[in-house]
Design a protein around this motif. Structure first.
Motif, PDB file in Angstrom:
ATOM      1  N   THR A  51       0.256 -24.117 -19.355  1.00 41.81           N
ATOM      2  CA  THR A  51       0.758 -23.754 -20.599  1.00 41.81           C
ATOM      3  C   THR A  51       1.589 -22.473 -20.368  1.00 41.81           C
ATOM      4  N   LEU A  52       2.679 -22.097 -20.565  1.00 44.98           N
ATOM      5  CA  LEU A  52       3.225 -20.824 -20.393  1.00 44.98           C
ATOM      6  C   LEU A  52       3.840 -20.193 -21.622  1.00 44.98           C
ATOM      7  N   SER A  53       3.475 -19.228 -22.278  1.00 37.94           N
ATOM      8  CA  SER A  53       3.887 -18.706 -23.377  1.00 37.94           C
ATOM      9  C   SER A  53       4.399 -17.360 -23.251  1.00 37.94           C
ATOM     10  N   THR A  54       5.534 -17.094 -23.889  1.00 42.95           N
ATOM     11  CA  THR A  54       6.106 -15.524 -23.898  1.00 42.95           C
ATOM     12  C   THR A  54       6.148 -15.041 -25.561  1.00 42.95           C
ATOM     13  N   VAL A  71       3.632 -26.991 -20.139  1.00 39.91           N
ATOM     14  CA  VAL A  71       4.114 -26.863 -21.559  1.00 39.91           C
ATOM     15  C   VAL A  71       4.622 -25.603 -21.637  1.00 39.91           C
ATOM     16  N   ARG A  72       5.708 -25.447 -22.239  1.00 36.41           N
ATOM     17  CA  ARG A  72       6.718 -24.073 -22.356  1.00 36.41           C
ATOM     18  C   ARG A  72       6.565 -23.816 -23.758  1.00 36.41           C
ATOM     19  N   ASN A  73       6.226 -22.385 -23.983  1.00 39.42           N
ATOM     20  CA  ASN A  73       6.407 -21.900 -25.384  1.00 39.42           C
ATOM     21  C   ASN A  73       6.862 -20.620 -25.260  1.00 39.42           C
ATOM     22  N   LEU A  74       8.194 -20.595 -25.121  1.00 40.80           N
ATOM     23  CA  LEU A  74       9.096 -19.678 -24.620  1.00 40.80           C
ATOM     24  C   LEU A  74       9.839 -19.056 -25.978  1.00 40.80           C
ATOM     25  N   ASP A  75       9.439 -17.410 -25.970  1.00 45.11           N
ATOM     26  CA  ASP A  75      10.045 -17.108 -27.174  1.00 45.11           C
ATOM     27  C   ASP A  75      11.790 -16.645 -26.920  1.00 45.11           C
ATOM     28  N   ALA A  76      12.456 -17.354 -27.767  1.00 40.79           N
ATOM     29  CA  ALA A  76      13.967 -16.937 -27.038  1.00 40.79           C
ATOM     30  C   ALA A  76      14.336 -15.731 -27.536  1.00 40.79           C
ATOM     31  N   SER A 108       0.663  -1.233   0.136  1.00 46.02           N
ATOM     32  CA  SER A 108      -0.120  -0.016  -0.050  1.00 46.02           C
ATOM     33  C   SER A 108       0.928   1.379   0.111  1.00 46.02           C
ATOM     34  N   ARG A 109       2.004   1.007   0.194  1.00 48.55           N
ATOM     35  CA  ARG A 109       3.061   2.156   0.329  1.00 48.55           C
ATOM     36  C   ARG A 109       3.695   2.738  -1.060  1.00 48.55           C
ATOM     37  N   GLN A 110       3.419   1.752  -1.912  1.00 49.00           N
ATOM     38  CA  GLN A 110       4.132   1.826  -3.213  1.00 49.00           C
ATOM     39  C   GLN A 110       5.509   2.077  -3.075  1.00 49.00           C
ATOM     40  N   SER A 111       6.285   1.221  -2.351  1.00 46.83           N
ATOM     41  CA  SER A 111       7.680   1.442  -1.930  1.00 46.83           C
ATOM     42  C   SER A 111       8.253   1.190  -3.572  1.00 46.83           C
ATOM     43  N   GLU A 112       9.559   1.758  -3.467  1.00 44.95           N
ATOM     44  CA  GLU A 112      10.445   1.588  -4.911  1.00 44.95           C
ATOM     45  C   GLU A 112      10.916   0.382  -5.048  1.00 44.95           C
ATOM     46  N   ALA A 113      10.630  -0.649  -6.154  1.00 41.78           N
ATOM     47  CA  ALA A 113      11.200  -1.723  -6.485  1.00 41.78           C
ATOM     48  C   ALA A 113      12.803  -1.507  -6.804  1.00 41.78           C
ATOM     49  N   HIS A 114      13.321  -2.746  -6.653  1.00 42.78           N
ATOM     50  CA  HIS A 114      14.789  -2.795  -7.150  1.00 42.78           C
ATOM     51  C   HIS A 114      14.774  -3.119  -8.748  1.00 42.78           C
ATOM     52  N   MET A 115      14.949  -2.296  -9.656  1.00 35.63           N
ATOM     53  CA  MET A 115      14.595  -2.678 -10.929  1.00 35.63           C
ATOM     54  C   MET A 115      15.954  -2.884 -11.600  1.00 35.63           C
ATOM     55  N   GLU A 116      15.938  -3.517 -12.530  1.00 42.52           N
ATOM     56  CA  GLU A 116      17.118  -4.047 -13.359  1.00 42.52           C
ATOM     57  C   GLU A 116      16.570  -4.892 -14.673  1.00 42.52           C
ATOM     58  N   LEU A 117      17.556  -5.014 -15.545  1.00 39.96           N
ATOM     59  CA  LEU A 117      17.292  -5.804 -16.750  1.00 39.96           C
ATOM     60  C   LEU A 117      17.085  -7.313 -16.399  1.00 39.96           C
ATOM     61  N   VAL A 118      15.833  -7.811 -16.849  1.00 44.10           N
ATOM     62  CA  VAL A 118      15.362  -9.133 -16.364  1.00 44.10           C
ATOM     63  C   VAL A 118      15.007  -9.900 -17.581  1.00 44.10           C
ATOM     64  N   ASP A 119      15.528 -11.260 -17.474  1.00 45.48           N
ATOM     65  CA  ASP A 119      14.946 -12.232 -18.695  1.00 45.48           C
ATOM     66  C   ASP A 119      13.708 -12.771 -18.268  1.00 45.48           C
ATOM     67  N   LEU A 120      12.603 -12.202 -18.915  1.00 46.39           N
ATOM     68  CA  LEU A 120      11.494 -13.304 -18.407  1.00 46.39           C
ATOM     69  C   LEU A 120      11.492 -14.526 -18.296  1.00 46.39           C
ATOM     70  N   ASN A 121      12.150 -15.248 -19.544  1.00 47.61           N
ATOM     71  CA  ASN A 121      11.945 -16.538 -19.709  1.00 47.61           C
ATOM     72  C   ASN A 121      12.808 -17.284 -18.465  1.00 47.61           C
ATOM     73  N   LYS A 122      14.096 -16.607 -18.255  1.00 46.34           N
ATOM     74  CA  LYS A 122      14.652 -17.486 -17.038  1.00 46.34           C
ATOM     75  C   LYS A 122      13.908 -17.175 -15.845  1.00 46.34           C
ATOM     76  N   VAL A 123      13.353 -15.914 -15.560  1.00 45.79           N
ATOM     77  CA  VAL A 123      12.550 -15.761 -14.231  1.00 45.79           C
ATOM     78  C   VAL A 123      11.337 -16.730 -14.318  1.00 45.79           C
ATOM     79  N   LEU A 124      10.518 -17.257 -15.272  1.00 47.70           N
ATOM     80  CA  LEU A 124       9.587 -18.419 -15.467  1.00 47.70           C
ATOM     81  C   LEU A 124      10.368 -19.574 -14.973  1.00 47.70           C
ATOM     82  N   GLN A 125      11.460 -19.991 -15.746  1.00 46.83           N
ATOM     83  CA  GLN A 125      12.226 -21.219 -15.559  1.00 46.83           C
ATOM     84  C   GLN A 125      12.557 -21.090 -13.985  1.00 46.83           C
ATOM     85  N   ASP A 126      13.160 -20.427 -13.473  1.00 48.52           N
ATOM     86  CA  ASP A 126      13.374 -20.460 -12.091  1.00 48.52           C
ATOM     87  C   ASP A 126      12.212 -20.843 -11.193  1.00 48.52           C
TER      88      ASP A 126
END
Length: 643
Positions: free
Chosen positions: A577-580, A538-543, A503-521
């Motif tokens: 089924t996961l798709s990116t 089922v993984r349909n991940l766009d490399a 509720s306080r909208q605290s600032e997140a730790h932003m960085e470049l993230v690979d969505l496919n890797k986050v899903l896999q992890d």
């Protein structure tokens, strides 16, 4: 029915103009259509006449060529030279003489036979003699004492006997042709030949023999090209020859300058069914449009007959139809353009005259419309006299009364509007405070529940795990698992902190993230749980998906909440089924779908509300999707659901 009844709601001026337009339009349309029909008929009739004239010229060339061969044979047969050679029986000298005639006149074969019909000498096949001449009508006529000429179809055997090279020239593969019925015949081996024959007489007038020769028309383009050059002189339209000339052997093109789509001569193609039926079937001339290989032509077909009157072929001349239709269309468009210009001019004059008549009435109508629209500053002004002027004065008096009444109403309305606006602002402020209070209360309950349910046991887990790690040796096989437990416990602590800070909208730790890797992890953590034992992922991940700027931990929490909801919706059995991909707007898109029972339509709009859940009380608190919604919103994204 009166014409003006078609326009009952129009003004007087519009009705007058509309009625005049209807009459003028109908007359103009009828005139234009009749004129266009006359123009089109005249142009196409001229095209058919041109085709007839061109065919007559081409047939004259064909007949002249045949007569030229006939004259050549006649002159040679009546000369003293061939008689002398026959008496001396010096075949060498005779061969040389006839070979000169053969080459000069352009024969494909030239043969000398005795009065009994036995071949004495073949110029084009010197090795073969002594056999009987073929049973040809022109040869029989010559043996009876008259010079003859005509067109015949010769078999490959006869052609080969006269000249061994002719069967190969005569042979054609038949090509399937549009608007022609399929045929079992695939090739043509016989040849269409212009034949001439003349008797060779002695001094006393007795017949010493017969001289006959011929020109094979198959693959012989000299005649059709000469006719094409004479008639059309290389004219082209839209990349195609304006005119074409063809000689058919029965219904097969054997000499033509008609081209296929690949630019080759259309040898072996067939005449259309309608032309075949008329010309070959009924022996009629054809003068009409016809489809020729790949386009429409204004065509003229004439049957070619042998000396016995049998139809052995067709002579054709055609003019490309679209060359004439293009002219026709341009003329018709010009005609319509001039008619339209005249129509516009007449309308302009009519409008001006009607405007002068209806202007006073139009000014009064315009004034009344302005008054009806609330513009009370308008007054009716007119230069007319009589009843119209009295009506305008009465109208202006009524307008003054209405203007005063409107001012009184506007003053009262302004007072009322101020009161309503003030009350509305108070209600909006009160509603905002209530919503904020409700939201803070919900988040307070969330933070309290998480702290009570998770923080204490989580602290114990982390402490015990850390103590266990201190007592373990570096090579202990369980050390990696305990380290993973500690890492995931720390992540849980971060998740709890994120919930408290939601509720306080605290600032997140932003960085470049690979969505496919986050899903896999995330999947690697969940798949070890018993909850995922019967789940097929089922993984349909766009490399090629590019990295995005985000908080890795919050994204992992987001995906974990959604995946857990999906598994619970399937009762821990089914397919996720996961798709990116990158959507049409260039944004990264993650789609999670399951084979669960779905969400009722009346509840789908509430699934992101805090503490709203359709699960039993002991299976969820209704916070997972609301937390997911908050994470996505803070990252500047959108989240939606379909059932």
């Amino acid at each position: 029915m009166r014409v003006d009844l078609l326009f009952p709601r129009l003004s007087l001026k519009a009705r007058l103009i509309s009625n005049y337009l209807v009459v003028l339009g109908i007359g103009g349309l009828v005139t234009s259509l009749v004129g266009s029909w006359i123009v089109s008929s005249t142009i196409m009739m001229q095209a058919r006449r041109s085709a007839d004239l061109d065919l007559a010229v081409a047939l004259t060339l064909y007949d002249n060529h045949l007569n030229g061969l006939k004259q050549a044979v006649g002159l040679v047969s009546t000369g003293a030279t061939i008689q002398q050679h026959l008496r001396s029986r010096d075949r060498t000298v005779l061969f040389q003489y006839l070979e000169t005639v053969y080459k000069t006149a352009g024969f494909d074969f030239l043969t000398l036979a005795d009065p009994r019909g036995e071949v004495l000498l073949r110029v084009s096949n010197r090795e073969r003699s002594g056999d009987s001449v073929p049973p040809l009508e022109v040869v029989r006529t010559a043996l009876s004492g008259s010079t003859a000429a005509g067109t015949e179809i010769l078999s490959p055997e006869v052609l080969g006997a006269e000249n061994p090279a002719l069967p190969a020239r005569a042979h054609l593969r038949l090509v399937p042709t549009p608007r022609t019925s399929p045929s079992n015949k695939t090739e043509e081996t016989s040849g269409l030949v212009q034949l001439v024959a003349a008797p060779v007489r002695g001094p006393a007038g007795d017949i010493l023999g017969v001289l006959y020769g011929g020109v094979l028309l198959n693959r012989n383009f000299d005649l059709v090209d000469r006719a094409w050059d004479l008639l059309f002189q290389g004219d082209r339209f839209d990349g195609q020859d304006v005119g074409t000339v063809t000689i058919f052997q029965r219904d097969v093109r054997v000499a033509t300058n008609v081209r296929t789509d690949r630019g080759e001569r259309a040898l072996g193609t067939l005449v259309s069914d309608e032309v075949r039926e008329a010309v070959l079937g009924r022996g009629e001339r054809w003068r009409d449009r016809a489809f020729v290989v790949n386009d429409w032509y204004i065509s003229a077909y004439e049957p070619i007959r042998n000396p016995r009157g049998e139809i052995v072929g067709i002579f054709y001349v055609g003019l490309l139809e679209k060359a004439f239709t293009s002219i026709r269309n341009r003329v018709i468009l010009s005609f319509f353009g001039l008619a339209s210009a005249g129509f516009v001019l007449i309308i302009a004059i009519t409008y001006y005259e009607i405007l002068k008549i209806t202007r006073p009435i139009g000014e009064m109508v315009a004034s009344t419309r302005n008054i009806a629209a609330g513009r009370f500053d308008q007054e009716v002004r007119t230069d007319s006299v009589g009843e119209v002027k009295l009506l305008a004065a009465s109208f202006n008096t009524m307008l003054e009364s209405l203007r005063q009444m409107r001012n009184d109403l506007e003053e009262w309305g302004r007072t009322l509007e101020e009161k309503v606006n003030k009350r509305t602002e108070e209600l909006v402020a009160m509603r905002a405070r209530v919503e904020q209070a409700e939201r803070l209360a919900s988040l307070g309950k969330l933070a309290a529940g998480v702290a009570h349910e998770i923080n204490n046991p989580l602290g114990g887990i982390m402490a015990l795990t850390a103590l266990s790690l201190e007592d373990m040796k570096p090579d202990d096989p369980n050390r990696e698992n305990f380290e993973e437990v500690l890492r995931q416990s720390e992540r849980c602590r971060d998740i709890v902190r994120g919930l408290l800070e939601f509720s306080r909208q605290s600032e997140a730790h932003m960085e470049l993230v690979d969505l496919n890797k986050v899903l896999q992890d995330t999947l690697s953590l969940l798949e070890r749980q018993a909850l995922f034992l019967n789940i097929n992922v089922v993984r349909n991940l766009d490399a090629s998906l590019p990295p995005v700027m985000a908080d890795r931990s919050q994204l992992q929490q987001l995906f974990m909440n959604i995946l857990m909801n999906a598994v619970q919706a399937m009762n821990e059995k089914g397919t996720v089924t996961l798709s990116t991909c990158r959507n049409g707007s260039g944004q990264a898109e993650v789609a999670v779908s399951d084979t669960g029972s779905g969400i009722p339509a009346d509840k789908i709009d509430r699934i992101f509300d805090p503490f709203y859940t359709t699960k039993p009380a002991d299976q969820g608190t209704g916070l997972g999707l609301s937390i997911a919604y908050g994470i996505v919103t803070r990252h500047g994204g959108t989240i939606s659901v379909e059932s």
